[in-house]
Design a protein around this motif. Structure first.
Motif, PDB file in Angstrom:
ATOM      1  N   LEU A 147     -11.918 -13.400   0.665  1.00 50.61           N
ATOM      2  CA  LEU A 147     -11.233 -12.647   1.709  1.00 50.61           C
ATOM      3  C   LEU A 147     -11.327 -11.143   1.463  1.00 50.61           C
ATOM      4  N   ALA A 148     -11.169 -10.741   0.207  1.00 50.98           N
ATOM      5  CA  ALA A 148     -11.265  -9.315  -0.122  1.00 50.98           C
ATOM      6  C   ALA A 148     -12.645  -8.761   0.243  1.00 50.98           C
ATOM      7  N   ALA A 149     -13.689  -9.499  -0.093  1.00 52.09           N
ATOM      8  CA  ALA A 149     -15.048  -9.051   0.221  1.00 52.09           C
ATOM      9  C   ALA A 149     -15.296  -9.042   1.722  1.00 52.09           C
ATOM     10  N   PHE A 150     -14.881 -10.110   2.409  1.00 45.47           N
ATOM     11  CA  PHE A 150     -15.156 -10.219   3.840  1.00 45.47           C
ATOM     12  C   PHE A 150     -14.388  -9.175   4.650  1.00 45.47           C
ATOM     13  N   LEU A 151     -13.139  -8.914   4.278  1.00 46.15           N
ATOM     14  CA  LEU A 151     -12.374  -7.910   5.005  1.00 46.15           C
ATOM     15  C   LEU A 151     -13.021  -6.526   4.894  1.00 46.15           C
ATOM     16  N   PHE A 167     -28.727  -7.755   3.302  1.00 48.02           N
ATOM     17  CA  PHE A 167     -28.540  -8.362   1.987  1.00 48.02           C
ATOM     18  C   PHE A 167     -29.749  -9.209   1.602  1.00 48.02           C
ATOM     19  N   LYS A 168     -30.389  -9.816   2.599  1.00 47.21           N
ATOM     20  CA  LYS A 168     -31.544 -10.682   2.308  1.00 47.21           C
ATOM     21  C   LYS A 168     -32.709  -9.915   1.698  1.00 47.21           C
ATOM     22  N   ASP A 169     -32.721  -8.607   1.891  1.00 52.27           N
ATOM     23  CA  ASP A 169     -33.809  -7.780   1.369  1.00 52.27           C
ATOM     24  C   ASP A 169     -33.421  -7.039   0.090  1.00 52.27           C
ATOM     25  N   MET A 170     -32.241  -7.323  -0.447  1.00 45.08           N
ATOM     26  CA  MET A 170     -31.741  -6.576  -1.603  1.00 45.08           C
ATOM     27  C   MET A 170     -31.816  -7.365  -2.906  1.00 45.08           C
ATOM     28  N   GLY A 171     -32.322  -8.592  -2.849  1.00 42.04           N
ATOM     29  CA  GLY A 171     -32.417  -9.395  -4.067  1.00 42.04           C
ATOM     30  C   GLY A 171     -31.062  -9.580  -4.718  1.00 42.04           C
ATOM     31  N   LYS A 172     -31.020  -9.342  -6.018  1.00 45.17           N
ATOM     32  CA  LYS A 172     -29.772  -9.512  -6.763  1.00 45.17           C
ATOM     33  C   LYS A 172     -29.041  -8.177  -6.982  1.00 45.17           C
ATOM     34  N   ALA A 173     -29.369  -7.166  -6.183  1.00 43.97           N
ATOM     35  CA  ALA A 173     -28.681  -5.874  -6.294  1.00 43.97           C
ATOM     36  C   ALA A 173     -27.179  -6.078  -6.142  1.00 43.97           C
ATOM     37  N   PRO A 174     -26.377  -5.443  -7.004  1.00 43.63           N
ATOM     38  CA  PRO A 174     -24.934  -5.700  -6.977  1.00 43.63           C
ATOM     39  C   PRO A 174     -24.247  -5.012  -5.801  1.00 43.63           C
ATOM     40  N   LEU A 175     -23.399  -5.777  -5.106  1.00 38.51           N
ATOM     41  CA  LEU A 175     -22.542  -5.235  -4.059  1.00 38.51           C
ATOM     42  C   LEU A 175     -21.149  -5.045  -4.644  1.00 38.51           C
ATOM     43  N   ARG A 176     -20.521  -3.945  -4.299  1.00 37.07           N
ATOM     44  CA  ARG A 176     -19.214  -3.641  -4.883  1.00 37.07           C
ATOM     45  C   ARG A 176     -18.162  -3.574  -3.775  1.00 37.07           C
ATOM     46  N   PHE A 177     -17.220  -4.513  -3.851  1.00 38.70           N
ATOM     47  CA  PHE A 177     -16.104  -4.583  -2.920  1.00 38.70           C
ATOM     48  C   PHE A 177     -14.802  -4.503  -3.711  1.00 38.70           C
ATOM     49  N   PRO A 178     -13.726  -4.024  -3.099  1.00 40.87           N
ATOM     50  CA  PRO A 178     -12.452  -3.907  -3.829  1.00 40.87           C
ATOM     51  C   PRO A 178     -11.946  -5.259  -4.332  1.00 40.87           C
ATOM     52  N   GLY A 179     -11.462  -5.266  -5.565  1.00 42.43           N
ATOM     53  CA  GLY A 179     -10.756  -6.428  -6.089  1.00 42.43           C
ATOM     54  C   GLY A 179     -11.602  -7.551  -6.631  1.00 42.43           C
ATOM     55  N   VAL A 180     -12.936  -7.390  -6.627  1.00 41.17           N
ATOM     56  CA  VAL A 180     -13.803  -8.478  -7.086  1.00 41.17           C
ATOM     57  C   VAL A 180     -14.896  -7.919  -7.982  1.00 41.17           C
ATOM     58  N   PRO A 181     -15.501  -8.761  -8.825  1.00 37.82           N
ATOM     59  CA  PRO A 181     -16.622  -8.286  -9.648  1.00 37.82           C
ATOM     60  C   PRO A 181     -17.840  -8.014  -8.788  1.00 37.82           C
ATOM     61  N   PRO A 182     -18.846  -7.302  -9.321  1.00 34.86           N
ATOM     62  CA  PRO A 182     -20.078  -7.063  -8.556  1.00 34.86           C
ATOM     63  C   PRO A 182     -20.686  -8.387  -8.089  1.00 34.86           C
ATOM     64  N   ILE A 183     -21.129  -8.405  -6.846  1.00 36.63           N
ATOM     65  CA  ILE A 183     -21.683  -9.615  -6.235  1.00 36.63           C
ATOM     66  C   ILE A 183     -23.165  -9.409  -5.972  1.00 36.63           C
ATOM     67  N   PRO A 184     -24.056 -10.209  -6.551  1.00 37.33           N
ATOM     68  CA  PRO A 184     -25.476 -10.106  -6.191  1.00 37.33           C
ATOM     69  C   PRO A 184     -25.646 -10.296  -4.682  1.00 37.33           C
TER      70      PRO A 184
END
Length: 482
Positions: A147-151, A167-184
């Motif tokens: 929910l934190a990431a989706f919001l 995102f499909k073109d970013m491979g495993k590049a980390p995405l940073r959203f509040p409250g969660v660890p980096p998401i590939p």
């Protein structure tokens, strides 16, 4: 009989037809009923033009209704949908959107409706609540981290408009959203991987409307996801806009069909088999109510289990003829044809293979179960955490890759089965991860962590526990505390 002049306030729950969403919705209904409230679960009726897509889900609704006679189900009439979208996911969203007028009519017809509680996919029903002047809440049946990431996604896409890659073109590049660890980036749900796709636009539009609700109930417990819950409460996930209150009220799980069978003097054969196994010696493999893998993958799993030497209980479903249509009903598997020659005979003393289904909650709570190979559906994650069982994470679809990130990196409750995002997970990887969890110091550390997770789950649901307090706060917001 004279009608009751002061009927109990009614809470209407509106669910989609996915069984993983319906089950926790039924558990919420039971919680409300225990507080003396009237509860109606309004479920959509799929039009005939979508029969293939909804067949298994519709049968699941019937089974849930039969198993829960205390819960009132209201079947909304099927909407007119002569030309279904070719995309099954958008089909589902269309059916839910077209059902809104019928839901609004139900809300207006019931006396004393205190609230409408919506599943995430039912975002368009905010309009039904508004038209009937009923406060709307969401019941988020996945984790607070999701929910934190989706919001945050609408803000992310707006901030990168015109220059951001999909995102499909970013491979495993980390995405940073509040409250969660980096998401590939590659672990984001398939519905948002391509920002130019219609499904992505639909989902981002839905996430953008969630803050219109009066509050969000979440099927989690705060200890398990403290950082995500804090980010949601602090408003960090929706910059520049008020975030509705969040109420972590879980873990709401059901003991399932196995418990009902035991009460009738019946018991699934796999539970009797577990009774004869040493404590924490069995690896349980199950990929959820819909999950299935290819025939080639089944053989790799079998070889990996056999080479590990560990006991196992494995739920096997017939592979889908078309992997994109995993949701369709399938006949029972032919185990002799699907598994390596002689496998069942060789492993009959140390392994059990079950066709189609096993009483998962009871299996996880059994003393013989020592590890759980799971697709990371949120119900399964909650069931494992509540039972204190370490997870081997093998996500398949939907938000399961995202859940995998949180289980491994945030909750420290499992390990990744490498190759989940490739064509095949090798037998060597299956063997390696089974041995790691069942034999190594890292596995011992996981068990210690999960023992604590189990204790905290019980504390959350005890009188005065955090989840019970959050539920009381929700009722207080409705002025329904008694």
């Amino acid at each position: 009989m004279e009608p009751n002049p002061n009927p109990a306030p009614t809470v209407v729950l509106h669910a989609c037809l996915a069984v993983g969403h319906l089950i926790p919705m039924v558990e919420l209904a039971k919680l409300l009923l225990r507080r003396g409230l009237a509860v109606v679960i309004a479920v959509p009726t799929p039009p005939a033009s979508t029969a293939d897509y909804f067949a298994s889900s519709a049968s699941a609704v019937g089974a849930l209704e039969a198993a829960n006679p205390s819960v009132s189900f209201h079947h909304l009439p099927p909407p007119d949908y002569p030309a279904p979208d070719p995309d099954p996911f958008l089909q589902m969203l269309d059916v839910l959107r077209l059902t809104v007028p019928a839901l609004a009519a139900v809300l207006r017809s019931l006396p004393s409706v205190a609230a409408l509680v919506l599943d995430l996919f039912c975002v368009d029903a905010l309009d039904a609540a508004a038209s009937a002047a009923v406060p709307a809440y969401f019941y988020y049946t996945s984790c607070a981290g999701d929910l934190a990431a989706f919001l945050h996604l609408p803000h992310y896409f707006a901030a990168t408009a015109g220059g951001g890659a999909s995102f499909k073109d970013m491979g495993k590049a980390p995405l940073r959203f509040p409250g969660v660890p980096p998401i590939p980036a590659s672990d984001m749900p398939h519905t948002v991987l391509d920002r130019a796709d219609r499904t992505c636009a639909a989902r981002v539009g839905h996430y953008g409307r969630i803050p219109e609700a009066r509050g969000v109930l979440i099927n989690t417990y705060e200890w398990l996801e403290a950082r995500a819950v804090r980010a949601l409460r602090d408003g960090a996930c929706v910059p520049g806009r008020a975030t509705p209150p969040v109420y972590p009220i879980g873990p709401l799980i059901v003991r399932g069909h196995g418990a009902a069978a035991e009460e009738k003097g019946e018991r699934h054969a796999c539970l009797a088999w577990l009774d004869a196994q040493p404590e924490r010696s069995v690896v349980f493999l199950c990929f959820g109510s819909l999950g299935a893998v290819s025939a080639a993958q089944l053989k790799e799993i079998a070889r990996g289990l056999e080479n590990s030497g560990h006991r196992f209980l494995w739920v096997v479903r017939r592979p889908p003829d078309d992997p994109s249509k995993f949701f369709l009903s399938r006949p029972e598997p032919d185990l002799e044809a699907l598994l390596p020659e002689g496998f069942l005979e060789r492993r009959k003393d140390r392994g059990m293979v079950v066709k189609m289904w096993a009483p998962q909650v009871e299996v996880l709570q059994h003393a013989a179960t020592g590890a759980f190979v799971t697709h990371c559906g949120w119900n399964s994650v909650l069931e494992a955490a509540s039972a204190g069982v370490p997870m081997l994470c093998w996500p398949l679809y939907a938000e399961q890759r995202l859940n995998k990130v949180f289980v491994v990196d945030e909750m420290k409750a499992g390990v990744v089965v490498d190759g989940y995002d490739e064509e095949i997970v090798t037998a060597e990887e299956v063997e390696k991860k089974v041995r790691l969890v069942m034999e190594s110091e890292e596995g011992d550390n996981l068990r210690e962590r999960l023992t604590l997770a189990k204790e905290k789950a019980a504390e959350a649901l005890a009188d005065g526990g955090p989840s019970r307090v959050a539920f009381e706060e929700f009722l207080n917001d409705l002025k329904l505390v008694k």
